[in-house]
Design an enzyme around this catalytic site. Structure first.
Site, PDB file in Angstrom:
ATOM      1  N   LYS A  34      -3.836   6.727  48.852  1.00  0.00           N
ATOM      2  CA  LYS A  34      -2.587   5.966  48.740  1.00  0.00           C
ATOM      3  C   LYS A  34      -1.649   6.304  49.893  1.00  0.00           C
ATOM      4  CE  LYS A  34       1.513   5.555  45.694  1.00  0.00           C
ATOM      5  NZ  LYS A  34       2.087   5.844  44.368  1.00  0.00           N
TER       6      LYS A  34
ATOM      7  N   ASP B  11       8.565   5.253  48.494  1.00  0.00           N
ATOM      8  CA  ASP B  11       8.519   4.519  47.231  1.00  0.00           C
ATOM      9  C   ASP B  11       9.899   4.511  46.582  1.00  0.00           C
ATOM     10  OD1 ASP B  11       7.871   3.278  44.881  1.00  0.00           O
ATOM     11  OD2 ASP B  11       6.664   4.934  44.069  1.00  0.00           O
TER      12      ASP B  11
ATOM     13  N   LYS C  46      13.898   3.152  41.362  1.00  0.00           N
ATOM     14  CA  LYS C  46      13.940   4.509  40.807  1.00  0.00           C
ATOM     15  C   LYS C  46      15.372   5.020  40.772  1.00  0.00           C
ATOM     16  CE  LYS C  46       9.429   6.122  42.507  1.00  0.00           C
ATOM     17  NZ  LYS C  46       8.816   6.407  41.205  1.00  0.00           N
TER      18      LYS C  46
ATOM     19  N   ASP D 272       4.873   9.989  49.116  1.00  0.00           N
ATOM     20  CA  ASP D 272       4.015   9.095  48.334  1.00  0.00           C
ATOM     21  C   ASP D 272       2.808   8.595  49.144  1.00  0.00           C
ATOM     22  OD1 ASP D 272       3.594   8.143  45.788  1.00  0.00           O
ATOM     23  OD2 ASP D 272       4.691   6.274  46.097  1.00  0.00           O
TER      24      ASP D 272
ATOM     25  N   ASP E 280       7.345  -0.561  40.377  1.00  0.00           N
ATOM     26  CA  ASP E 280       7.203   0.860  40.736  1.00  0.00           C
ATOM     27  C   ASP E 280       5.773   1.371  40.508  1.00  0.00           C
ATOM     28  OD1 ASP E 280       7.945   3.333  41.614  1.00  0.00           O
ATOM     29  OD2 ASP E 280       9.061   3.906  39.802  1.00  0.00           O
TER      30      ASP E 280
ATOM     31  N   GLU F  95       3.201   0.635  42.079  1.00  0.00           N
ATOM     32  CA  GLU F  95       2.698  -0.026  43.286  1.00  0.00           C
ATOM     33  C   GLU F  95       1.454   0.639  43.858  1.00  0.00           C
ATOM     34  OE1 GLU F  95       4.860   2.328  43.329  1.00  0.00           O
ATOM     35  OE2 GLU F  95       4.023   3.572  44.917  1.00  0.00           O
TER      36      GLU F  95
ATOM     37  N   ARG G 281      -1.274   1.702  42.457  1.00  0.00           N
ATOM     38  CA  ARG G 281      -2.532   1.125  41.949  1.00  0.00           C
ATOM     39  C   ARG G 281      -2.785  -0.238  42.590  1.00  0.00           C
ATOM     40  NH1 ARG G 281      -0.257   1.745  35.928  1.00  0.00           N
ATOM     41  NH2 ARG G 281       0.818   3.407  37.044  1.00  0.00           N
TER      42      ARG G 281
HETATM   43  N1  BES Z   1       4.864   7.379  43.347  1.00  0.00           N
HETATM   44  C1  BES Z   1       5.060   7.276  41.959  1.00  0.00           C
HETATM   45  C2  BES Z   1       4.477   8.453  41.174  1.00  0.00           C
HETATM   46  C3  BES Z   1       5.023   9.827  41.448  1.00  0.00           C
HETATM   47  C4  BES Z   1       5.861  10.434  40.550  1.00  0.00           C
HETATM   48  C5  BES Z   1       4.621  10.546  42.553  1.00  0.00           C
HETATM   49  C6  BES Z   1       6.321  11.713  40.763  1.00  0.00           C
HETATM   50  C7  BES Z   1       5.088  11.816  42.770  1.00  0.00           C
HETATM   51  C8  BES Z   1       5.927  12.407  41.872  1.00  0.00           C
HETATM   52  C9  BES Z   1       4.417   5.995  41.423  1.00  0.00           C
HETATM   53  O1  BES Z   1       4.358   4.940  42.306  1.00  0.00           O
HETATM   54  C10 BES Z   1       5.243   5.553  40.259  1.00  0.00           C
HETATM   55  O2  BES Z   1       6.386   5.291  40.445  1.00  0.00           O
HETATM   56  N2  BES Z   1       4.621   5.497  39.073  1.00  0.00           N
HETATM   57  C11 BES Z   1       5.307   5.096  37.910  1.00  0.00           C
HETATM   58  C12 BES Z   1       4.393   4.207  37.122  1.00  0.00           C
HETATM   59  C13 BES Z   1       5.040   3.560  35.928  1.00  0.00           C
HETATM   60  C14 BES Z   1       6.060   2.536  36.371  1.00  0.00           C
HETATM   61  C15 BES Z   1       3.976   2.901  35.081  1.00  0.00           C
HETATM   62  C16 BES Z   1       5.645   6.347  37.099  1.00  0.00           C
HETATM   63  O3  BES Z   1       4.818   7.261  37.030  1.00  0.00           O
HETATM   64  O4  BES Z   1       6.751   6.419  36.573  1.00  0.00           O
HETATM   65 ZN    ZN Z   2       4.340   5.470  44.334  1.00  0.00          ZN
HETATM   66 ZN    ZN Z   3       6.157   3.771  42.313  1.00  0.00          ZN
END
Ligand code: BES
Ligand code: ZN
Ligand code: ZN
Length: 502
Positions: free
Chosen positions: A267, A272, A279, A290, A349, A351, A353
């Protein structure tokens, strides 16, 4: 420049700014080669044991200046913990890292590591070199006030017979290649997003590929469009920075068409914000890392180019910035992935995947027969496993077991979480084939994995969620706080031992 010298001289005769070695936590921490030396030195060390100042507890450091009986200026004794649990791959690396961080903080940039006769193996020599170089990494790369610590530049290893000198020299070389690759990944993950956009990441990968001798392809927006990578493009569309897809290829000279290809996918979200599903601002600065999964794959490829494993390996890094610009995708939008699957984007968010979906599809189109992806994918994996283990998922037990064995050999921690099809209903969409977030409250890391699984079909595949492990919140004895470069060493080990009949 970093230099390593090997020596078979007796430790007490070594003239060095510092001589580092370890003691175990046991009834007498001096049991072993140090006991003999201490007797000659009038039992000074024994007095420290009796006083409770030297116990051998893991992480302990004791620095002695001009120790009696030794020619070194400083003797640094490192606590190695209980001898039963001791493993060269993990403990020697950490002890060497501990010594390095301890000494460079005191402006000592040259030292000798004494391995003791029983432990002076090529494996341990490799571990020391890795430990020193990983501990040398300084995340304060933009500090201008001259207060940056100088790294350890000269290392001497003592305890070796002249007999296995060749093997030890090769192991030292390996250790250097591997640690520099991990540090390369850490450097990338540490860069702020204004200095590492998708285009700049691609430039860094291009320079690395040229130096390492890897084949490289950088796909720009027009080519991503031609390939119909609707999922990757949808993430990038909210940003003024265009996306890229970096493809790195290592081909061994003996490779023939039809032979297995290991595909690594990382990734590469250079920042992000969450997009329209934005966020919270608290801690958002951390989302510069990220792209750590992409950095991991770039780092692993850098080492593999030098180590030359027997199989062909490709690495794909989908790069985009997730921004809430006026063209950004919105919750409820439907995107068509390269595979043809339609995706309802419930949350912009989620993104990672999306960009991985198209990269996994393209990796298979390029011939990958086995896939491993690494991604800072979910906050949920941090809830499940904290900051210690990498969340690990797979659809093929043999492939997964081989990977876990590499993790143990490389001294990194992976914990398997489920991705069985019973979770598939969580990502059913009312309008499209699938949706990009799971229903219900729990199992967020698995929901992300089950989404990715839609794009690998039956290809043996492993997914590494490194959201909790790619960044150290606290310094470790042998590692600064900041980017960890997690999984680089394991992936290198795995690629070198890859046996495709899994
Ligand atoms: N980049 C984030 C995940 C992340 C969280 C990385 C903490 C490093 C530290 C990812 O893109 C994300 O925002 N995931 C969301 C998914 C949700 C919206 C289903 C999450 O984990 O909150
Ligand atoms: Zn992310
Ligand atoms: Zn995200």
């Amino acid at each position: 420049m970093f230099t390593v010298k090997l020596s078979s001289e007796a430790p007490e005769l070594i003239e060095a700014p510092a001589l580092a070695t370890w003691v175990f936590e046991q009834s007498n921490p001096l049991d072993g080669p140090l006991a003999e030396l201490d007797q000659k030195a009038g039992s000074r060390l024994k007095e420290l044991v009796e006083a409770g100042e030297l116990t051998g507890k893991a992480g302990e450091t004791l620095l002695l200046h001009y120790p009696a009986g030794f020619k070194t200026q400083r003797l640094l004794l490192l606590g190695a913990g209980k001898p039963k649990k001791f493993s060269p791959a993990i403990d020697v690396r950490q002890l060497a890292g501990l010594a390095t961080r301890f000494l460079k903080a005191r402006k000592v940039t040259e030292f000798t590591f004494w391995l003791g006769r029983d432990h002076a193996t090529p494996e341990a020599a490799q571990a020391v070199v890795e430990g020193v170089l990983l501990a040398n990494f300084d995340p304060a790369s933009y500090r201008t006030n001259g207060k940056k610590e100088k790294p350890v530049a000269d290392l001497q290893l003592v305890g070796f017979d002249a007999k296995n000198e060749k093997e030890v020299a090769a192991a030292v070389q390996r250790g250097q290649v591997i640690a520099e690759a991990q540090n390369f990944a850490r450097e990338l993950a540490n860069e702020p997003s204004n200095r590492l956009t998708p285009r700049l990441f691609a430039e860094r990968a291009t320079a690395m590929a040229r130096d390492a001798g890897l084949e490289l392809d950088v796909l720009d927006e027009a080519r991503l469009r031609e390939l119909k990578m609707g999922a990757l493009l949808s993430v990038a569309q909210g940003s003024a920075e265009p996306p890229r897809l970096v493809v790195l290829t290592y081909t061994p000279p003996t490779w023939k068409h039809g032979q297995p290809i290991l595909g690594l996918v990382g990734k590469g979200i250079t920042f992000d914000t969450g997009g329209i599903s934005i966020k919270p601002s608290d801690g958002m600065e951390k989302m510069k890392y990220d792209m750590a999964g992409g950095a991991t794959m770039a780092g692993a490829m850098r080492a593999l180019a030098a180590l030359k494993p027997a199989h062909k390996i490709i690495a794909l890094i989908p790069l985009a910035e997730n921004m809430p610009g006026s063209r950004a995708q919105k919750p409820g939008d439907v995107q068509i992935a390269m595979s043809g699957k339609s995706i309802e984007v419930i949350n912009t968010d989620a993104e990672g995947r999306l960009v991985l979906a198209d990269a996994l599809t393209y990796a298979r189109q390029l011939g990958a027969t086995h896939l491993i992806d690494a991604a800072t994918l979910t906050g949920a994996v941090v809830v499940a496993l904290g900051y210690v283990n990498v969340g690990t998922f797979g659809n093929n037990q043999k492939f997964l077991d081989a990977f876990l064995a590499s993790g143990r050999a490389a001294g990194e921690k992976f914990w398997v979480l489920p991705v069985d099809d019973d979770y598939r209903d969580n990502i059913k969409s009312a309008i499209a084939d699938i949706q990009n977030v799971g229903k219900g409250r729990g199992g967020g890391a698995t929901n992300a994995a089950i989404f990715l699984k839609e794009f690998v079909d039956d290809t043996p595949w492993i997914h590494l969620d490194i959201a909790g492990t790619a960044w150290l919140e606290e310094a470790k004895p042998g590692m600064a706080k900041g980017p960890s470069g997690v999984a680089v060493r394991t992936l290198i080990h795995f690629a070198e031992h890859f046996s495709p009949d899994a």
